[in-house]
Design an enzyme around this catalytic site. Structure first.
Site, mmCIF file in Angstrom:
data_model
loop_
_atom_site.group_PDB
_atom_site.id
_atom_site.type_symbol
_atom_site.label_atom_id
_atom_site.label_comp_id
_atom_site.label_asym_id
_atom_site.label_seq_id
_atom_site.Cartn_x
_atom_site.Cartn_y
_atom_site.Cartn_z
ATOM 1 N N HIS A 1 -1.361 9.150 -16.836
ATOM 2 C CA HIS A 1 -1.475 8.448 -15.658
ATOM 3 C C HIS A 1 -0.196 7.508 -15.341
ATOM 4 C CE1 HIS A 1 -2.162 5.510 -18.888
ATOM 5 N NE2 HIS A 1 -1.783 4.716 -17.926
ATOM 6 N N HIS B 1 5.935 4.653 -14.746
ATOM 7 C CA HIS B 1 6.232 5.811 -15.470
ATOM 8 C C HIS B 1 4.840 6.237 -16.076
ATOM 9 C CE1 HIS B 1 5.399 1.947 -17.836
ATOM 10 N NE2 HIS B 1 4.833 2.664 -18.603
#
Length: 596
Positions: free
Chosen positions: A509, A425
């Site tokens: 990220h 995620h």
């Protein structure tokens, strides 16, 4: 009166005056038409009995002998029965026509008319059922009442009382419509679309007042965004519906089942409570059914319908989703009354204190541990495969990755050195269940509510490795930056000098792995450390892209072709423990790996 009984009247009369009165009464009754019911015959026979006990008995027999020479005055000024006759329908034209001519009628006719008027309350005809035309008129009038109420309410909903409807009555040509409407019957699962159009009650839970929700109550991307629906049909998602009893959870679960047809499985906690289970046993049985469905049934959407008002339940269902490589989406009904504890207590029959306590628990966990984009299962497999290829290539290029916990000289493959950290995620905002700074303000942003549950295409542009973390860089689009906190890079300024000057979204990220003892939050900080450095020349070109070295064991692979990863904007819940405090303080930097 029957003819046979009429023939007996003269035998019982004792005076010529009474004979005249009886003859007039007989003539009027024969012209009236329909035969009186048996009860009326018996009553007439009583009235025809002579008075034997004086004035008191005459009153009891309801038949007063007229002995005065002016019966007209006696009947008008001194009525023997002081009870007003109720208004009768226009079914007796003879009576209506006789009244205007009363003053000009002969004395005998007026006496007979007076007697008939006094006996009228006891000779009312039996009520007849209304004609089909009148029934249809009543139904049309009821529909007009509903339409008018819906129009005046602005389409937001009409509250309907459950009191018994007043009976419609017909007075002449007038139709009296009931002012209250009967409660609608509960709709079956297959009648969802019909229910939404007709405005019937939408909650599958018991209620004392049926309220029609507004059109916005189903404004969820999972139901309305075609791109999101198409993406979820190719993946697997666990939808957790939570909310107070009577708030519309069942209505929402049925809408999802209708939208995804046979690709959706719905599990309602009430079904397990009704089967005799209670408390923890009911939840255990529910979870076992969900696990069996996730493992064996190829449903792309698994829906759990329950209050789910505690962190324990939300965390447990989140764990089930991750164990079966599913994305978890947590939804709440959006009906106008979904948070009105007083109303919900009334319509569900629960004590107000119980509903208020449940609402308090629900509010405590309304904000998750964090929000973010969660990669759909096919994209997770694709990114993990690409990241494994990168680590293998980097190992072959240097051949000397060593961990501090391993004896000197012994090599450790990078794919074993970095430990996976759950589902893949991209975190947007760390909330710590509402305790983190700015968490409430972020959750209340209109974009967060409107786009929750939507599927986005994240652009993975690079892979990077440091002695502590292994991650993927995400470049956000303008649409995705709407969900990115404006101060995300500024918050890292204390740990990474120069981070505040980087463009918004630079910290975005995906954590692919961490060294032992390192928290995932460190991955974003390591990415910022690389970005604040000056650009360096590529060390070599690999099949996936250009490999650059930034010193101190920091490597970045710029992909030749960025990867497009479908991800669902959702939230994350986890049981509270030492790890949930990670967002409040910066993790310690541990350089326990040397990549030379």
């Amino acid at each position: 009166m029957d003819p046979e009984k009429n023939s007996e009247v003269p035998e019982k009369l004792e005076s010529p005056q009474q004979e005249v009165e009886a003859a007039v009464v007989t003539q009027l009754e024969e012209s009236a038409g329909p035969e009186k019911p048996a009860a009326a015959d018996e009553e007439e026979e009583k009235k025809e009995q002579p008075a034997v006990n004086g004035s008191g008995d005459a009153a009891a027999n309801d038949n007063v002998p007229v002995e005065d020479d002016s019966p007209c005055e006696t009947s008008e000024a001194k009525p023997t029965v002081p009870v007003a006759a109720p208004e009768e329908p226009d079914t007796e034209p003879e009576k209506r026509d006789l009244e205007p001519e009363k003053e000009n009628k002969p004395e005998t006719e007026l006496v007979a008319q007076t007697i008939q008027e006094e006996a009228a309350p006891r000779q009312l005809a039996e009520p007849q059922p209304p004609s089909p035309e009148k029934v249809e008129a009543v139904a049309e009038a009821q529909q007009e009442v509903v339409k008018e109420a819906s129009t005046q309410d602005g389409g937001k909903g009409v509250e309907v009382s459950e009191e018994k409807p007043a009976e419609a009555s017909v007075q002449g040509e007038e139709v009296k419509v009931a002012e209250t409407l009967p409660p609608a019957e509960p709709k079956k699962e297959g009648e969802l679309e019909k229910t939404a159009k007709s405005g019937d009650p939408t909650s599958g839970e018991p209620s004392a007042a049926a309220i029609v929700p507004s059109a916005d109550s189903l404004a969820f991307p999972l139901l309305q965004h075609e791109k999101t629906k198409d993406a979820l049909l190719g993946s697997r998602t666990l939808v957790v519906i939570r909310g107070l009893p009577g708030s519309g959870k069942t209505f929402l679960s049925r809408a999802l089942a209708d939208a995804y047809k046979d690709r959706c499985s719905v599990f309602c906690a009430d079904d397990y409570a009704e089967s005799g289970e209670s408390g923890a046993d009911a939840h255990k049985a529910l979870d076992e059914a969900v696990v069996a469905c996730c493992a064996d049934v190829p449903s792309v959407l698994v829906v759990v319908d329950d209050t789910n008002h505690t962190l324990e339940r939300l965390a447990r269902l989140g764990e089930l989703a991750r164990e079966h490589r599913m994305v978890a989406v947590f939804l709440e009904p959006r009906t106008e009354w979904c948070t009105d504890a007083a109303h919900l207590a009334k319509v569900t029959g629960r004590k107000p204190a119980v509903v208020t306590a449940m609402k308090r628990q629900l509010d405590e966990v309304r904000l998750p541990l964090f929000f973010g984009w969660f990669l759909l299962s096919p994209m997770q497999d694709q990114l993990r495969s690409m990241s494994s290829d990168f680590l293998t290539a980097l190992d072959a290029f240097k051949k000397n990755a060593v961990g501090s916990s391993v004896k000197e000289g012994q090599e450790v493959p990078l794919d074993q050195y970095f430990q996976p950290k759950g589902s893949l995620h991209c975190t947007t905002k760390f909330c710590d269940y509402g305790k983190a700074e700015g968490a409430k303000e972020y959750a209340e942003k209109p974009a967060v509510s409107e786009l929750y549950g939507s599927v986005f295409d994240l652009k993975v542009s690079a892979l990077f490795v440091t002695p502590r973390t292994f991650g993927a860089r995400v470049r956000l689009t303008e649409e995705q930056l709407v969900l990115w906190p404006a101060d995300a890079e500024k918050e890292a300024e204390a740990s990474v000098p120069g981070a505040a000057a980087l463009p918004m979204g630079s910290r975005a990220h995906i954590t692919l792995g961490c060294a032992a003892g390192v928290e995932p939050v460190q991955t974003g900080l390591d990415l910022l450390e690389i970005l604040v450095l000056n650009q360096v020349e590529p060390v070599t070109d690999l099949e996936l892209g250009s490999l650059r070295f930034y010193g101190e064991g920091r490597w970045m692979l710029e992909l030749k072709e960025p990867m497009c990863a479908a991800a669902c904007f959702s939230s994350f819940y986890k049981r509270k423990g030492p790890s949930h405090e990670q967002g409040k303080k910066e993790p310690k930097k541990k350089k326990n790996c040397a990549i030379l």
